[in-house]
Design a protein around this motif. Sequence first.
Motif, PDB file in Angstrom:
ATOM      1  N   PHE A  47       0.853  -1.189   0.000  1.00 56.46           N
ATOM      2  CA  PHE A  47       0.000   0.000   0.000  1.00 56.46           C
ATOM      3  C   PHE A  47       0.884   1.232   0.000  1.00 56.46           C
ATOM      4  N   PHE A  48       0.496   2.236  -0.776  1.00 58.70           N
ATOM      5  CA  PHE A  48       1.308   3.457  -0.821  1.00 58.70           C
ATOM      6  C   PHE A  48       0.440   4.660  -1.158  1.00 58.70           C
ATOM      7  N   GLY A  49       1.071   5.833  -1.082  1.00 55.87           N
ATOM      8  CA  GLY A  49       0.354   7.103  -1.198  1.00 55.87           C
ATOM      9  C   GLY A  49      -0.152   7.421   0.199  1.00 55.87           C
ATOM     10  N   ASN A  50       0.215   8.534   0.765  1.00 50.84           N
ATOM     11  CA  ASN A  50      -0.065   8.841   2.181  1.00 50.84           C
ATOM     12  C   ASN A  50       0.644   7.835   3.078  1.00 50.84           C
ATOM     13  N   GLY A  51       1.910   7.572   2.785  1.00 48.87           N
ATOM     14  CA  GLY A  51       2.698   6.588   3.523  1.00 48.87           C
ATOM     15  C   GLY A  51       2.812   5.319   2.704  1.00 48.87           C
ATOM     16  N   GLU A  52       3.413   4.302   3.301  1.00 47.99           N
ATOM     17  CA  GLU A  52       3.533   3.016   2.617  1.00 47.99           C
ATOM     18  C   GLU A  52       3.580   1.906   3.651  1.00 47.99           C
ATOM     19  N   SER A  53       3.101   0.724   3.238  1.00 46.51           N
ATOM     20  CA  SER A  53       3.083  -0.413   4.145  1.00 46.51           C
ATOM     21  C   SER A  53       2.879  -1.700   3.356  1.00 46.51           C
ATOM     22  N   TRP A  54       3.519  -2.765   3.814  1.00 44.75           N
ATOM     23  CA  TRP A  54       3.335  -4.101   3.258  1.00 44.75           C
ATOM     24  C   TRP A  54       2.409  -4.878   4.173  1.00 44.75           C
ATOM     25  N   ALA A  55       1.663  -5.838   3.605  1.00 43.30           N
ATOM     26  CA  ALA A  55       0.838  -6.742   4.410  1.00 43.30           C
ATOM     27  C   ALA A  55       0.741  -8.080   3.688  1.00 43.30           C
ATOM     28  N   SER A  56       0.887  -9.162   4.445  1.00 38.28           N
ATOM     29  CA  SER A  56       0.753 -10.505   3.880  1.00 38.28           C
ATOM     30  C   SER A  56      -0.713 -10.821   3.628  1.00 38.28           C
ATOM     31  N   MET A  57      -0.947 -11.632   2.597  1.00 34.56           N
ATOM     32  CA  MET A  57      -2.304 -12.067   2.275  1.00 34.56           C
ATOM     33  C   MET A  57      -2.470 -13.511   2.752  1.00 34.56           C
ATOM     34  N   THR A  58      -3.691 -13.857   3.137  1.00 33.58           N
ATOM     35  CA  THR A  58      -3.992 -15.203   3.587  1.00 33.58           C
ATOM     36  C   THR A  58      -5.126 -15.793   2.751  1.00 33.58           C
TER      37      THR A  58
END
Length: 165
Positions: A47-58
């Motif tokens: 996820f990005f724009g206004n910061g950024e972050s990764w997340a694992s999918m299940t």
Amino acid sequence: MKKFTTLLLAILLVLPAMAVSIPAGTKLYLTPNSNWKVDGARFAAYFFGNGESWASMTAVAGETDLYEVEVPAPGNFTNVIFCRMNPGAPENNWNNKWNQTADLVYDGSLNHYTVKEDKDTWDKGDGTWSYYGTSVEVMVTLSYAPSGRILENNVITFSPNVVNS
């Protein structure tokens, strides 16, 4: 009239492309194509724009080849990239990414991205957004009780009856 028609057409062309922020806690879904499913790949979202972050999918219980991710806090990202990841490397980062979608925008209603089924679709290929979730069927009962003749002050009552399916 011609200017109005041109302006209206321009607005209608821009509206579907408008993105909204993706709030924290929103669930997004991914259906990978057959290419992406080989070699034990795992999936993640960036996820990005206004910061950024990764997340694992299940994997979604009871579904075949459907994966979910919850948008991490603080949320309000503007874009997402779904990634096919190396299963031997548990960290979500660009070094462990095997393949990715294009930079995707979220419209606020469609939450399920399907990677196009094509032997050439590996990186930044086409795909489609759709909706995944519980559908709600609304049944409306219409009743009208005229008093002798139909007058403009008679009342029509709508009684919604929501049925979850």
